[in-house]
Motif scaffolding. Structure first.
Motif, short mmCIF file in Angstrom:
data_model
loop_
_atom_site.label_atom_id
_atom_site.label_comp_id
_atom_site.label_asym_id
_atom_site.label_seq_id
_atom_site.Cartn_x
_atom_site.Cartn_y
_atom_site.Cartn_z
N SER A 69 11.04 -2.52 -5.18
CA SER A 69 10.05 -1.44 -5.16
C SER A 69 9.55 -1.11 -6.56
CB SER A 69 10.67 -0.20 -4.51
OG SER A 69 9.71 0.81 -4.36
N LYS A 77 1.13 -2.16 -7.46
CA LYS A 77 1.09 -2.40 -6.02
C LYS A 77 1.86 -1.27 -5.32
CE LYS A 77 0.62 -7.43 -6.42
NZ LYS A 77 -0.67 -7.55 -5.76
N THR A 78 1.29 -0.05 -5.42
CA THR A 78 1.97 1.16 -4.96
C THR A 78 2.23 1.16 -3.46
OG1 THR A 78 0.82 2.32 -6.73
CG2 THR A 78 1.97 3.68 -5.12
N GLU A 79 1.25 0.71 -2.69
CA GLU A 79 1.40 0.75 -1.23
C GLU A 79 2.50 -0.21 -0.77
OE1 GLU A 79 0.09 2.98 0.67
OE2 GLU A 79 -0.89 3.80 -1.11
N HIS A 82 5.70 1.35 -1.52
CA HIS A 82 6.00 2.43 -0.57
C HIS A 82 6.59 1.86 0.72
CE1 HIS A 82 4.67 6.73 0.68
NE2 HIS A 82 5.86 6.42 1.18
N LEU A 83 6.07 0.74 1.19
CA LEU A 83 6.59 0.11 2.41
C LEU A 83 8.06 -0.28 2.24
CD1 LEU A 83 3.56 -2.16 3.40
CD2 LEU A 83 4.39 -0.14 4.63
N TYR A 103 1.87 8.17 -7.59
CA TYR A 103 0.83 8.86 -6.82
C TYR A 103 0.21 10.01 -7.60
CZ TYR A 103 1.93 6.26 -2.55
OH TYR A 103 2.10 5.26 -1.62
N ARG A 111 0.23 12.50 -1.45
CA ARG A 111 1.44 11.74 -1.15
C ARG A 111 2.56 12.06 -2.14
NH1 ARG A 111 -0.08 5.69 1.00
NH2 ARG A 111 -1.65 6.32 2.55
#
Length: 797
Positions: A69, A77-79, A82-83, A103, A111
């Protein structure tokens, strides 16, 4: 599931089995992918991610997913991060903070707030790093309700007084229109920095609270915090309102003087002197702070003439008291303009007005005399000063060093030590160049010891001075050790070390260091390229130097100045490419000065190109030779070309101009004492023993093939007399004395004020064979390392 695993195993083979059995391999693979940044590595990251999830390794080793992460976060690559974050059973506070920060800075901002409440729900305790991130999101969204709740959380944890959290709270409350709450938070800050003050100033300015904004700027200065460019940006919106009030005919009273002085001072600090002058002219009742701000602003912007004009106006204004700050600034202006007459007049005023009791003013006056070069005035005033501090000693030492009186500078340092004044970092930066100029290694080594004992060895400026000192005292190996041991470096550090390798003839090492500098992320400046071009020149690395010159202009967009062209002409000239060097000189974008032609003239002398040398000599003659060295070279070139009439004319011209050839002078340090020798001088106490030693040496040298090169004697005398003159060149006297004084096989280090002549260069190589000693000679051009009958310069200098 079994079918999927079998299919995955068929693609991954033994690698997957090893990962399944040993999760530590996952950590190694993740670390490897973290180092790489290519799309290829992210493809492997996705495979590793799949392997972790299929193997259920994250259940027992959640740190694997946390590392994944963080890598995705660092790659924006924040999204995706987050996954992966959602798969972690109980994320750490470190990962929560990283996600909230991502965020809060780049959005979506809500978020960040959602993650904060999720953190609370999971029972993870926020820390002092969590609150500034989430409060920034609240500030951006104007989420006052959530901001107040988060403030209460920080209070319960006793973190609301933390400087960074307080500053974030101030920003949040100001942007949400709660000025009073912001003020209360600020009052609880014990040691507010400029960022906290700026948050208040910007907030007041945002809401049009002119008096509050300016009042805070005045207060922050009163408490010793200097405004910066962000302060200026924060207060600019209300400056227009203030000027409108003044133009509207509002009466000017004392409060307005303070307000306008604060604004003037900020303009001056931001080097916007046109705006500062406008404010200055609008203030009808000026106090001493107003005048000081205006004079200081001009001096800071290097506008010394304008500073003196304002000071003259102040002198005419009898109603205003003079301040020590104004006087110190004016003295600095006099020094910058080399205006000794004005400085002496000011000295008289200081005596009459009693300002010399102020140590700051006294030091400024001393520094003014030293910088102008009036060392007699500086020395006289220094001796008259009732109280002295480290600044006083540094100023007088700098003056002596700049005027070539380095022995006096070292003497002043000893006086300072006897007065029990403790040297500081600035003092050591002044002292070390004195040691390097005198090649006083023992003094330099003792100073290094003091630096270590005093805990100053981590100071970058001092380390830079140590590198330079050791290099110029012939100890390039110790200079390299100091460089390698530095934790922090700046561009100057790299420049000094590159230059050190260059003057010692280690051009390849200089180039390697230049590559390392760029690899470490340091951007070369114009001084870097002067150092590397000079290094290439001294080592005959013509192709490499050409490449560096091209990269300077094409890659780094640095516009070459005169010094760069001197280096490149010298590089090609030394390398024997005389025609190319000449083409560069005549095609320069500005008129080449005497130094450019001098470099080419020296190359013509070295490569015995009388035709081009005569042409270059004529160019120098038209410009004015400026130095005795050029006269000697010109005379030599004409003589070589058989143009004896022109050679005689050059010598006559030299005499008419009153320029005499500087006598060759060499010195050596023996047991902490520096001994100086002048060519042909017989004043040394051991002169007879030195002559006897030289006679023995030359007898042995002739047996093994030495023949005097009399072309280096310019006098019109018999050949035998020329040979005798060569024997008593200063470096030969210094070496003979060293052989008499230094027992065993200790190396000899000689410093000379001029370039070593060809005959001495040859003779010293023979002396190393006879005496079986290493000899290092530092001349005006470079270092020569003699050992075993050879010189490391390869006879290229």
């Amino acid at each position: 599931m079994l079918v999927i695993k079998k299919r995955f195993l068929s693609h991954s083979g033994p690698l997957f089995l090893s990962l399944f059995i040993n999760p530590n391999i996952f950590h190694a693979k993740i670390r490897h992918s973290f180092i790489l940044t290519s799309s290829y590595s992210f493809l492997h990251m996705e495979k590793i991610q799949q392997q972790i999830l299929w193997s259920k390794a994250h259940v027992h080793h959640p740190a694997l997913l946390e590392k994944l992460s963080l890598i995705y976060l660092s790659s924006n690559k924040t999204e995706v991060a987050h996954l992966i974050f959602d798969e972690i059973p109980k994320p750490t506070i470190f990962l929560f903070n990283a996600m909230i920060r991502a965020y809060a800075w780049k959005g979506p901002f809500d978020r960040a707030i959602d993650l904060y409440y999720r953190l609370i729900h999971f029972g993870v305790t926020p820390n002092k790093y969590t609150f500034p991130f989430v409060l920034k999101a609240c500030s951006t969204l104007l989420a006052l309700e959530e901001g107040i709740e988060i403030h209460n959380h920080a209070k319960r944890m006793c973190l609301d007084c933390d400087l960074y959290i307080s500053t974030s709270l101030i920003d949040m409350y100001m942007k949400c229109g709660r000025v009073d709450e912001a003020r209360l938070v600020f009052l609880q800050v014990k040691n507010g920095d400029v960022v906290a003050w700026n948050a208040m100033v910007s907030g007041f300015s945002l809401h049009g609270l002119y008096n509050d904004a300016v009042g805070f700027v005045l207060e922050m200065q009163r408490r010793g915090t200097n405004p910066n460019s962000s302060t200026m940006v924060g207060i600019l919106p209300v400056v227009g309102e203030a000027k409108a009030l003044l133009q509207g005919g509002r009466s000017v009273h004392e409060g307005d003087v303070l307000v306008n002085t604060a604004i003037l001072d900020m303009y001056a600090k931001c080097e916007s002197m046109d705006y500062a002058l406008t404010i200055f002219k609008e203030v009808s009742l000026k106090n001493d702070v107003t005048w000081s701000a205006m004079i200081g602003g001009y001096v800071q912007c290097e506008k010394m003439v304008e500073a003196l004009v304002i000071f003259d106006q102040l002198m005419l204004n009898a109603a205003t008291n003079m301040s020590s700050t104004s006087l110190a600034c004016v003295l600095r202006a006099c020094a910058s303009l080399s205006n000794l007459k004005r400085g002496r007049k000011l000295h008289c005023y200081l005596i009459k007005s009693g300002f010399l009791s102020d140590i700051t003013v006294s030091n400024s006056l001393l520094s003014m005399y030293a910088k102008i070069g009036s060392i007699c005035d500086a020395s006289s005033f220094f001796n008259e000063m009732e109280s002295k501090d480290t600044v006083s000693y540094s100023a007088i030492m700098s003056g002596f060093i700049q005027n070539g009186s380095t022995e006096e500078a070292l003497s002043i340092f000893r006086r300072m030590q006897l007065s029990c004044t403790k040297p500081d970092a600035a003092m050591m930066v002044v002292l070390l160049p004195a040691c390097s100029y005198m090649s006083a290694l023992r003094h330099g080594s003792c100073s290094h010891g003091y630096v270590i004992i005093s805990g100053l060895s981590s100071n970058v400026s001092i380390c830079n001075a140590l590198i330079d000192m050791y290099a110029k005292c012939g100890k390039i190996d110790i200079a390299s050790v100091v460089f390698d041991g530095m934790k922090d470096r700046d561009t100057i550090t790299w420049n000094v070390m590159i230059s050190a390798y260059g003057i010692h003839g280690f051009g390849t090492k200089a180039l390697s260091l230049f590559d390392s500098m760029r690899a470490k992320g340091f951007k070369p400046d114009d001084i870097t390229f002067i150092s590397i071009l000079s290094a290439c020149s001294h080592s005959g690395l013509v192709a490499e130097g050409r490449g560096c010159f091209e990269s300077m202009t094409k890659v780094y967009n640095i516009v070459p100045r005169m010094e760069h062209y001197i280096c490149i002409v010298d590089l090609f000239g030394r390398g024997g490419l005389l025609s190319e060097a000449y083409d560069i000189a005549i095609r320069m974008p500005f008129e080449p000065d005497v130094r450019v032609w001098s470099a080419l003239l020296a190359a013509c002398r070295t490569h015995k190109n009388a035709k081009l040398g005569s042409k270059v000599a004529e160019m120098i003659e038209r410009l004015g030779p400026e130095s005795t060295g050029n006269f000697v070279l010109m005379s030599n070139i004409y003589s070589t070309a058989g143009r004896y009439g022109e050679a005689a004319r050059v010598r006559i011209m030299q005499k008419e101009k009153g320029l005499k050839k500087s006598p060759g002078c060499s010195w050596v340090e023996i047991d902490g004492k520096v001994h100086g020798f002048i060519g042909g001088d017989s004043s040394h106490p051991q002169y007879l023993k030195i002559c006897e030693k030289l006679s023995d040496l030359f007898g042995e040298m002739r047996k093994i093939g030495y023949r005097a090169d009399t072309s280096f004697v310019m006098q019109d005398v018999e050949e035998e007399e020329k040979e005798d003159a060569l024997v008593y060149h200063s470096e030969k006297l210094a070496i003979a004395f060293s052989l008499l004084s230094l027992k065993g096989d200790r190396p000899i280090f000689v410093t000379k004020n001029l370039r070593v002549c060809g005959d001495c260069h040859t003779a010293i190589k023979f002396i190393t064979l006879i005496a079986k000693r290493a000899i290092i000679v530092r001349d005006a051009s470079r270092f020569h390392h003699f050992e075993g009958g050879l010189c490391k310069c390869g006879d290229f200098w």
